[in-house]
Scaffold this active site. Structure first.
Site, mmCIF file in Angstrom:
data_model
loop_
_atom_site.group_PDB
_atom_site.id
_atom_site.type_symbol
_atom_site.label_atom_id
_atom_site.label_comp_id
_atom_site.label_asym_id
_atom_site.label_seq_id
_atom_site.Cartn_x
_atom_site.Cartn_y
_atom_site.Cartn_z
ATOM 1 N N ARG A 223 61.645 70.819 58.986
ATOM 2 C CA ARG A 223 61.251 70.530 57.593
ATOM 3 C C ARG A 223 59.857 71.083 57.259
ATOM 4 N NH1 ARG A 223 65.448 70.495 58.118
ATOM 5 N NH2 ARG A 223 66.975 68.808 58.177
ATOM 6 N N SER B 109 64.368 62.146 51.744
ATOM 7 C CA SER B 109 63.812 61.485 52.930
ATOM 8 C C SER B 109 62.301 61.359 52.769
ATOM 9 C CB SER B 109 64.117 62.290 54.189
ATOM 10 O OG SER B 109 65.492 62.242 54.436
ATOM 11 N N GLU C 237 57.294 63.082 54.692
ATOM 12 C CA GLU C 237 57.997 64.357 54.445
ATOM 13 C C GLU C 237 57.855 64.718 52.963
ATOM 14 O OE1 GLU C 237 61.878 64.976 56.238
ATOM 15 O OE2 GLU C 237 62.573 65.941 54.397
HETATM 16 C C1 LIG Z 1 68.878 62.660 46.734
HETATM 17 C C2 LIG Z 1 68.115 63.644 47.587
HETATM 18 C C3 LIG Z 1 68.675 64.107 48.750
HETATM 19 C C4 LIG Z 1 67.975 65.016 49.573
HETATM 20 N N1 LIG Z 1 68.568 65.450 50.721
HETATM 21 C C5 LIG Z 1 67.923 66.361 51.487
HETATM 22 C C6 LIG Z 1 68.525 66.857 52.692
HETATM 23 O O1 LIG Z 1 69.622 66.478 53.055
HETATM 24 N N2 LIG Z 1 67.833 67.780 53.408
HETATM 25 C C7 LIG Z 1 66.606 68.232 53.033
HETATM 26 O O2 LIG Z 1 66.035 69.094 53.738
HETATM 27 N N3 LIG Z 1 66.021 67.780 51.907
HETATM 28 C C8 LIG Z 1 66.638 66.854 51.138
HETATM 29 N N4 LIG Z 1 66.033 66.397 49.998
HETATM 30 C C9 LIG Z 1 64.673 66.844 49.663
HETATM 31 C C10 LIG Z 1 64.617 68.089 48.766
HETATM 32 O O3 LIG Z 1 65.798 68.228 48.012
HETATM 33 C C11 LIG Z 1 64.360 69.372 49.561
HETATM 34 O O4 LIG Z 1 63.155 69.333 50.285
HETATM 35 C C12 LIG Z 1 64.315 70.594 48.603
HETATM 36 O O5 LIG Z 1 64.423 71.772 49.365
HETATM 37 C C13 LIG Z 1 63.053 70.643 47.766
HETATM 38 O O6 LIG Z 1 63.236 71.636 46.783
HETATM 39 P P1 LIG Z 1 62.607 71.464 45.335
HETATM 40 O O7 LIG Z 1 62.919 72.673 44.540
HETATM 41 O O8 LIG Z 1 63.012 70.185 44.733
HETATM 42 O O9 LIG Z 1 61.054 71.465 45.719
HETATM 43 P P2 LIG Z 1 59.908 70.523 45.133
HETATM 44 O O10 LIG Z 1 60.212 69.105 45.461
HETATM 45 O O11 LIG Z 1 59.644 70.862 43.720
HETATM 46 O O12 LIG Z 1 58.679 71.008 46.047
HETATM 47 C C14 LIG Z 1 58.694 70.761 47.440
HETATM 48 C C15 LIG Z 1 57.640 71.668 48.100
HETATM 49 O O13 LIG Z 1 58.066 73.022 47.992
HETATM 50 C C16 LIG Z 1 57.070 73.791 47.324
HETATM 51 N N5 LIG Z 1 57.748 74.778 46.483
HETATM 52 C C17 LIG Z 1 58.651 74.564 45.484
HETATM 53 N N6 LIG Z 1 59.037 75.731 44.949
HETATM 54 C C18 LIG Z 1 58.335 76.710 45.583
HETATM 55 C C19 LIG Z 1 58.253 78.131 45.460
HETATM 56 N N7 LIG Z 1 58.957 78.814 44.534
HETATM 57 N N8 LIG Z 1 57.418 78.797 46.289
HETATM 58 C C20 LIG Z 1 56.670 78.153 47.229
HETATM 59 N N9 LIG Z 1 56.693 76.806 47.391
HETATM 60 C C21 LIG Z 1 57.524 76.096 46.574
HETATM 61 C C22 LIG Z 1 56.260 72.794 46.488
HETATM 62 O O14 LIG Z 1 54.939 73.268 46.224
HETATM 63 C C23 LIG Z 1 56.263 71.588 47.422
HETATM 64 O O15 LIG Z 1 55.289 71.755 48.430
HETATM 65 C C24 LIG Z 1 66.703 65.477 49.179
HETATM 66 C C25 LIG Z 1 66.145 65.014 47.971
HETATM 67 C C26 LIG Z 1 66.844 64.108 47.187
HETATM 68 C C27 LIG Z 1 66.207 63.646 45.903
#
Ligand SMILES: Cc1cc2nc3c(=O)[nH]c(=O)nc-3n(C[C@H](O)[C@H](O)[C@H](O)COP(=O)(O)OP(=O)(O)OC[C@H]3O[C@@H](n4cnc5c(N)ncnc54)[C@H](O)[C@@H]3O)c2cc1C
Length: 319
Positions: free
Chosen positions: A180, A229, A304
């Site tokens: 992660r 998480s 996380e």
């Molecule tokens: C219901 C639910 C279930 C989930 N299940 C999982 C799972 O099974 N496995 C898992 O790994 N995660 C899970 N997650 C967490 C999340 O979905 C992941 O970490 C996802 O990849 C985050 O993507 P995001 O676009 O929402 O990023 P954000 O939450 O908007 O940002 C997360 C991080 O990524 C960075 N970021 C975002 N976009 C960019 C970009 N274009 N360039 C550089 N950095 C960037 C941000 O600055 C921040 O540090 C879950 C979340 C929820 C709400």
């Protein structure tokens, strides 16, 4: 009224010639899955890589930059986020199938859409993305994973733009993925990603997508205001193989409430905004869980969820 809400940031004029959508003191709660937290000092939605690059090049040194995707792994603190917050939209969501079972995808594309596009192209290996509700930029940054797969398994390369507005490339060595986590610097904005799958059968891939969707709905509070998480699973040798949720459960925190924030009954490594919770309440509940787990098992849980911005009352310019 919050001082951050009252006037334009002092770096606003340096960007007056920049194309794209700039909004001072824009609320970030609607862009976060928790639906909580304060505003961005300046929110920027570029329409192209060229615009994004020009904006970063014009931004005075010292102004912090942060990027958000779908906000599904974020807690935005109540005092808001100082500096420039970049949010990539539909202009960065293209998905292109390349020869050799590769796919080029924009960092603003949703993981779920990519999983379906890979299925339609009979490319296997992307099914785990069906269970993750973020965008590809966030998925690469966080090395997102689920159900036996993670980004590092399929990653070929990523392109982005650095704080000075220059193009920057990452291969597997530079991304240096671990659980992660990636080594991609916090102020780099990823724009394009190339991923590698293997030849697959669309019916089998469809069946696997359905399995992943069902398993997710079964195990996670998918229709609630959450951030996924909350804590990383501790290293197996430290916790005797127990996952974060097991430690939280053993410490008696399942269903624990603090104000309008709650530890999910369904999956106790998820925090829930039950309605109107502040980011302070959610973070304080997370810290309470950490304390109780430490007292019960001796293990320090590590967040996380990415927490960004300033605590309440510490907005830039607040008196
Ligand atoms: C219901 C639910 C279930 C989930 N299940 C999982 C799972 O099974 N496995 C898992 O790994 N995660 C899970 N997650 C967490 C999340 O979905 C992941 O970490 C996802 O990849 C985050 O993507 P995001 O676009 O929402 O990023 P954000 O939450 O908007 O940002 C997360 C991080 O990524 C960075 N970021 C975002 N976009 C960019 C970009 N274009 N360039 C550089 N950095 C960037 C941000 O600055 C921040 O540090 C879950 C979340 C929820 C709400």
């Amino acid at each position: 009224m919050n001082a951050l809400m009252t006037h334009r940031p002092d770096f606003f004029d340096a960007l007056s010639h920049i194309a794209g959508n700039l909004a001072a003191h824009a609320p970030l709660a609607p862009l976060s899955w928790f639906r909580a937290g304060g505003p961005a000092e300046l929110l920027y939605r570029p329409e192209s890589r060229t615009e994004l690059s020009a904006c970063l090049a014009a931004l005075p040194a010292g102004v912090p930059v942060c990027v958000i995707g779908a906000g599904s792994n974020l807690l935005v603190r109540e005092g808001g986020v100082p500096g420039l917050v970049v949010h990539l939209g539909a202009e960065f969501a293209a998905i292109e199938v390349l020869p050799g079972n590769r796919i080029r995808v924009g960092a603003g594309a949703m993981d779920v859409k990519l999983a379906v596009a890979a299925r339609d192209a009979a490319i296997a290996g992307f099914e785990f993305l069906r269970g993750i509700p973020g965008m590809l930029g966030g998925a690469v940054k966080m090395n997102a994973g689920a159900y036996g797969g993670e980004i590092s398994d399929i990653f070929v390369s990523a392109s982005g733009i650095d704080r000075q507005g220059n193009s920057i490339q990452f291969g597997p060595a530079e991304a240096d993925f671990s659980y992660r986590h990636s080594a991609i610097p916090d102020d780099v904005i990823l724009t394009d990603i190339v991923l590698q799958g293997v030849p697959g059968d669309t019916d089998r891939i469809s069946a696997r997508l359905a399995e992943v969707a069902a398993a997710r709905a079964d195990a996670q509070p998918v229709n609630q205001r959450t951030g996924g998480s909350t804590f990383r699973n501790p290293p197996a040798d430290l916790a005797g193989g127990r996952k974060a949720w097991e430690l939280i459960d053993a410490a008696g925190c399942r269903g624990l409430r603090l104000g309008r924030a709650m530890v999910s009954e369904k999956h106790c490594n998820f925090l829930i905004n039950t309605g109107g919770a502040t980011a302070d309440e959610l973070e304080a509940l997370g810290e309470l869980v950490r304390e109780r787990v430490k007292a019960d098992s001796g293990i320090d849980l590590v967040w996380e969820i990415r927490r960004i911005g300033l605590p309440a009352g510490q907005s830039r310019g607040a008196k």
